[in-house]
Design an enzyme around this catalytic site. Structure first.
Site, short mmCIF file in Angstrom:
data_model
loop_
_atom_site.label_atom_id
_atom_site.label_comp_id
_atom_site.label_asym_id
_atom_site.label_seq_id
_atom_site.Cartn_x
_atom_site.Cartn_y
_atom_site.Cartn_z
N GLY A 35 -2.32 6.09 -15.65
CA GLY A 35 -1.92 6.53 -14.31
C GLY A 35 -2.12 5.39 -13.32
CB SER A 37 -4.75 1.39 -8.99
OG SER A 37 -5.99 1.06 -8.42
N GLY A 38 -6.40 4.34 -8.67
CA GLY A 38 -6.86 5.33 -7.72
C GLY A 38 -6.55 6.76 -8.11
CB ALA A 39 -4.44 8.25 -10.76
CE LYS A 41 -5.98 4.26 -14.65
NZ LYS A 41 -5.79 4.29 -13.16
CB SER A 109 -1.65 1.45 -20.11
OG SER A 109 -2.08 2.76 -19.84
#
Length: 204
Positions: A35, A37-39, A41, A109
């Site tokens: 996902g 950045s900042g999601a 993960k 990714s």
């Protein structure tokens, strides 16, 4: 195979993956969190890891930022370096699966091709792609590391979601809506999936 590898022969192990899984009391797999950045993960991966640990299960988190401090130190963020970053971590994750461990990888990714490469290294039921889905606007609002601000100002080139693409998974095993679901809700979604697929024992 290159000439350098022409004389390298695979040596079978005495203790097998199945042996290790039996000893651990659960199957092993890759939980691949992808996902923007900042999601969320890393937050989700670590929260799931904690729950697995509390159940006495063998698990380990491979985090994108942490890996770049060691194994992938020296890799940048060009397309070629991003692909090599994922190739290396996919091979490491495969080793964890062979060791009978549930490995949780938290990496942006961004390219489907690279995620499919990782999937192809293990058995079909050993790769669980988890799309931590969050609107770009919300990720920018959170911006925990200040990266979006730097990307918008031109300090960071080829930043995923801004100046470099993110290719959403087409058919992930799980989608977690981190913009609307709590971490606790998301953790339960992942654990239920693992229980239903027989990867970990169901809680009685």
């Amino acid at each position: 195979m290159s000439k350098a590898n022409a004389h390298v022969v695979w040596h079978p192990t005495t203790v097998t993956k199945a042996d290790r899984q039996r000893q651990n009391g659960h199957k092993s797999c890759i939980l691949w969190f992808t996902g923007l950045s900042g999601a969320g993960k890393s937050t989700l991966a670590n929260a799931v890891d904690q729950q697995l640990h509390e159940r006495g299960l063998k698990s380990y988190v491979l985090d994108g930022d942490n890996i770049r401090h060691g194994l992938n130190r020296g890799l940048g963020f060009s397309t070629a370096d991003r692909k090599e970053n994922i190739r290396r971590i996919a091979e490491v994750a495969k080793l964890f699966v062979d060791a009978g461990v549930i490995v949780l990888t938290a990496f942006i990714s961004p390219f489907r091709e690279d995620r499919e490469l990782a999937r192809g290294l293990v058995e079909p039921d050993e790769f669980v792609e988890i799309y931590v889905k969050c609107p770009l606007e919300e990720c920018e609002r959170r911006d925990p590391k200040g990266l979006y601000r730097k990307a918008r100002s031109g300090e960071i080139a080829e930043f995923t979601g801004i100046t470099s693409p993110y290719e959403e998974p087409l058919s992930p095993e799980l989608i977690v809506e981190s913009g609307t679901q709590s971490v606790e809700e998301s953790v339960q979604i992942v654990l239920r999936y693992l229980e239903e697929r027989g990867i970990i024992p169901a809680r009685r």
